[in-house]
Write an enzyme that holds these catalytic residues in place. Structure first.
Site, PDB file in Angstrom:
ATOM      1  N   ARG A   1      -2.752  10.599  10.703  1.00  0.00           N
ATOM      2  CA  ARG A   1      -3.915  10.369   9.849  1.00  0.00           C
ATOM      3  C   ARG A   1      -3.877   9.003   9.164  1.00  0.00           C
ATOM      4  O   ARG A   1      -4.906   8.515   8.686  1.00  0.00           O
ATOM      5  CB  ARG A   1      -4.022  11.474   8.789  1.00  0.00           C
ATOM      6  CG  ARG A   1      -2.972  11.426   7.696  1.00  0.00           C
ATOM      7  CD  ARG A   1      -3.062  12.627   6.767  1.00  0.00           C
ATOM      8  NE  ARG A   1      -2.270  12.491   5.555  1.00  0.00           N
ATOM      9  CZ  ARG A   1      -0.956  12.693   5.498  1.00  0.00           C
ATOM     10  NH1 ARG A   1      -0.274  13.034   6.583  1.00  0.00           N
ATOM     11  NH2 ARG A   1      -0.314  12.560   4.347  1.00  0.00           N
ATOM     12  N   HIS A   2      -2.699   8.397   9.140  1.00  0.00           N
ATOM     13  CA  HIS A   2      -2.577   7.096   8.472  1.00  0.00           C
ATOM     14  C   HIS A   2      -3.004   5.932   9.369  1.00  0.00           C
ATOM     15  O   HIS A   2      -3.288   4.845   8.874  1.00  0.00           O
ATOM     16  CB  HIS A   2      -1.136   6.861   8.028  1.00  0.00           C
ATOM     17  CG  HIS A   2      -0.598   7.940   7.138  1.00  0.00           C
ATOM     18  ND1 HIS A   2      -1.101   8.186   5.891  1.00  0.00           N
ATOM     19  CD2 HIS A   2       0.364   8.864   7.353  1.00  0.00           C
ATOM     20  CE1 HIS A   2      -0.452   9.207   5.338  1.00  0.00           C
ATOM     21  NE2 HIS A   2       0.433   9.642   6.220  1.00  0.00           N
TER      22      HIS A   2
ATOM     23  N   CYS B   1       9.798 -12.431  -6.332  1.00  0.00           N
ATOM     24  CA  CYS B   1       9.494 -13.363  -7.422  1.00  0.00           C
ATOM     25  C   CYS B   1       9.900 -12.660  -8.715  1.00  0.00           C
ATOM     26  O   CYS B   1      10.639 -11.666  -8.677  1.00  0.00           O
ATOM     27  CB  CYS B   1       8.044 -13.841  -7.405  1.00  0.00           C
ATOM     28  SG  CYS B   1       6.773 -12.617  -7.777  1.00  0.00           S
ATOM     29  N   GLY B   2       9.449 -13.148  -9.838  1.00  0.00           N
ATOM     30  CA  GLY B   2       9.884 -12.540 -11.096  1.00  0.00           C
ATOM     31  C   GLY B   2       9.471 -11.086 -11.187  1.00  0.00           C
ATOM     32  O   GLY B   2      10.262 -10.205 -11.543  1.00  0.00           O
ATOM     33  N   THR B   3       8.212 -10.817 -10.883  1.00  0.00           N
ATOM     34  CA  THR B   3       7.691  -9.447 -10.925  1.00  0.00           C
ATOM     35  C   THR B   3       7.457  -8.852  -9.543  1.00  0.00           C
ATOM     36  O   THR B   3       7.235  -7.649  -9.419  1.00  0.00           O
ATOM     37  CB  THR B   3       6.329  -9.439 -11.640  1.00  0.00           C
ATOM     38  OG1 THR B   3       5.444 -10.297 -10.900  1.00  0.00           O
ATOM     39  CG2 THR B   3       6.447  -9.928 -13.075  1.00  0.00           C
ATOM     40  N   GLY B   4       7.407  -9.686  -8.535  1.00  0.00           N
ATOM     41  CA  GLY B   4       6.995  -9.262  -7.186  1.00  0.00           C
ATOM     42  C   GLY B   4       5.487  -9.262  -7.012  1.00  0.00           C
ATOM     43  O   GLY B   4       4.988  -9.105  -5.893  1.00  0.00           O
TER      44      GLY B   4
ATOM     45  N   ASP C   1      10.374 -17.265  -4.950  1.00  0.00           N
ATOM     46  CA  ASP C   1      10.257 -18.437  -5.812  1.00  0.00           C
ATOM     47  C   ASP C   1      11.566 -18.554  -6.602  1.00  0.00           C
ATOM     48  O   ASP C   1      12.538 -17.822  -6.340  1.00  0.00           O
ATOM     49  CB  ASP C   1       8.997 -18.365  -6.697  1.00  0.00           C
ATOM     50  CG  ASP C   1       9.085 -17.299  -7.788  1.00  0.00           C
ATOM     51  OD1 ASP C   1      10.077 -16.533  -7.816  1.00  0.00           O
ATOM     52  OD2 ASP C   1       8.149 -17.227  -8.613  1.00  0.00           O
ATOM     53  N   HIS C   2      11.591 -19.448  -7.587  1.00  0.00           N
ATOM     54  CA  HIS C   2      12.803 -19.666  -8.382  1.00  0.00           C
ATOM     55  C   HIS C   2      13.236 -18.401  -9.122  1.00  0.00           C
ATOM     56  O   HIS C   2      14.420 -18.130  -9.258  1.00  0.00           O
ATOM     57  CB  HIS C   2      12.570 -20.799  -9.378  1.00  0.00           C
ATOM     58  CG  HIS C   2      11.400 -20.557 -10.280  1.00  0.00           C
ATOM     59  ND1 HIS C   2      10.096 -20.631  -9.819  1.00  0.00           N
ATOM     60  CD2 HIS C   2      11.323 -20.204 -11.586  1.00  0.00           C
ATOM     61  CE1 HIS C   2       9.273 -20.350 -10.810  1.00  0.00           C
ATOM     62  NE2 HIS C   2       9.992 -20.082 -11.891  1.00  0.00           N
TER      63      HIS C   2
ATOM     64  N   HIS D   1       3.441   5.668   5.330  1.00  0.00           N
ATOM     65  CA  HIS D   1       1.988   5.789   5.184  1.00  0.00           C
ATOM     66  C   HIS D   1       1.239   4.487   5.436  1.00  0.00           C
ATOM     67  O   HIS D   1       0.092   4.513   5.892  1.00  0.00           O
ATOM     68  CB  HIS D   1       1.632   6.273   3.771  1.00  0.00           C
ATOM     69  CG  HIS D   1       1.991   7.700   3.533  1.00  0.00           C
ATOM     70  ND1 HIS D   1       1.473   8.435   2.489  1.00  0.00           N
ATOM     71  CD2 HIS D   1       2.828   8.547   4.197  1.00  0.00           C
ATOM     72  CE1 HIS D   1       1.963   9.675   2.519  1.00  0.00           C
ATOM     73  NE2 HIS D   1       2.796   9.759   3.539  1.00  0.00           N
TER      74      HIS D   1
ATOM     75  N   GLY E   1       2.975 -11.733  -7.958  1.00  0.00           N
ATOM     76  CA  GLY E   1       2.309 -12.940  -7.471  1.00  0.00           C
ATOM     77  C   GLY E   1       2.594 -13.216  -6.004  1.00  0.00           C
ATOM     78  O   GLY E   1       1.684 -13.526  -5.222  1.00  0.00           O
TER      79      GLY E   1
HETATM   80  C1  RB5 Z   1       7.518 -17.238 -12.549  1.00  0.00           C
HETATM   81  O1  RB5 Z   1       7.787 -17.508 -13.891  1.00  0.00           O
HETATM   82  C2  RB5 Z   1       6.771 -15.923 -12.427  1.00  0.00           C
HETATM   83  O2  RB5 Z   1       5.495 -16.026 -12.987  1.00  0.00           O
HETATM   84  C3  RB5 Z   1       6.685 -15.521 -10.972  1.00  0.00           C
HETATM   85  O3  RB5 Z   1       7.966 -15.423 -10.441  1.00  0.00           O
HETATM   86  C4  RB5 Z   1       6.048 -14.172 -10.699  1.00  0.00           C
HETATM   87  O4  RB5 Z   1       6.566 -13.179 -11.500  1.00  0.00           O
HETATM   88  C5  RB5 Z   1       4.584 -14.158 -10.617  1.00  0.00           C
HETATM   89  O5  RB5 Z   1       3.955 -13.143 -10.271  1.00  0.00           O
END
Ligand code: RB5
Length: 146
Positions: free
Chosen positions: A135-136, A68-71, A11-12, A101, A73
């Site tokens: 085993r995996h 994404c911002g956190t990975g 995403d952005h 694994h 979502g």
């Molecule tokens: C976007 O602002 C942010 O919410 C998205 O990139 C992500 O981190 C969501 O999980």
């Protein structure tokens, strides 16, 4: 790996890291399928997670990279498809173990959380590491059961 290309999508909030990792992949000689986004204009991460799942399931790509911002979502979105095993990695060790694994076929990063050099190294390890099987194998098979 099924399908030669490596798909990338973000995403952005993951655009800059996606572009950097794409450049690394191209420099290393990989075929890259860029599923977008193409700028830092705000978009919705589920659309790109789904595009990744479609690319993996159709065989247009064998592996994928999501950012994404956190990975979080974008990996949740991709993992809604039972054929996708998207691993959210924060370091080289999680990248390696996701292959050994879990036979992960997609790696996800959070651009706002991970250091650039860690992400670059983690992606290299992800692509170089094979599934241990043994085993995996039965556990991984259960992940794709309908
Ligand atoms: C976007 O602002 C942010 O919410 C998205 O990139 C992500 O981190 C969501 O999980």
């Amino acid at each position: 790996m099924a399908g030669a290309s490596i798909a990338v999508a973000s995403d952005h909030a993951g655009f800059d890291l996606k572009e950097l990792l794409k450049r690394d992949l191209l420099d290393a000689g990989h075929d890259v399928l860029d599923l977008g986004t193409n700028s830092t204009v705000s978009v919705d991460y589920p659309d790109f997670g789904r595009a990744m799942a479609d690319a993996i399931v159709s065989g247009r790509a064998g592996r994928g990279v999501l950012v994404c911002g956190t990975g979080i979502g974008i990996s949740i979105a991709a993992n809604r498809n039972p054929r996708v095993r998207a691993a959210l990695a924060h370091d080289v060790t999680s990248a390696r173990l996701s292959r050994e694994h879990n036979d992960a076929n997609v790696i996800a990063f959070g651009q706002r959380l991970i250091g650039t050099e860690v992400a670059r190294e983690a992606l290299k390890i992800f692509l170089a590491t094979t599934f241990e099987g043994g085993r995996h194998a039965a556990r991984v098979a259960k992940l794709s059961k309908d």
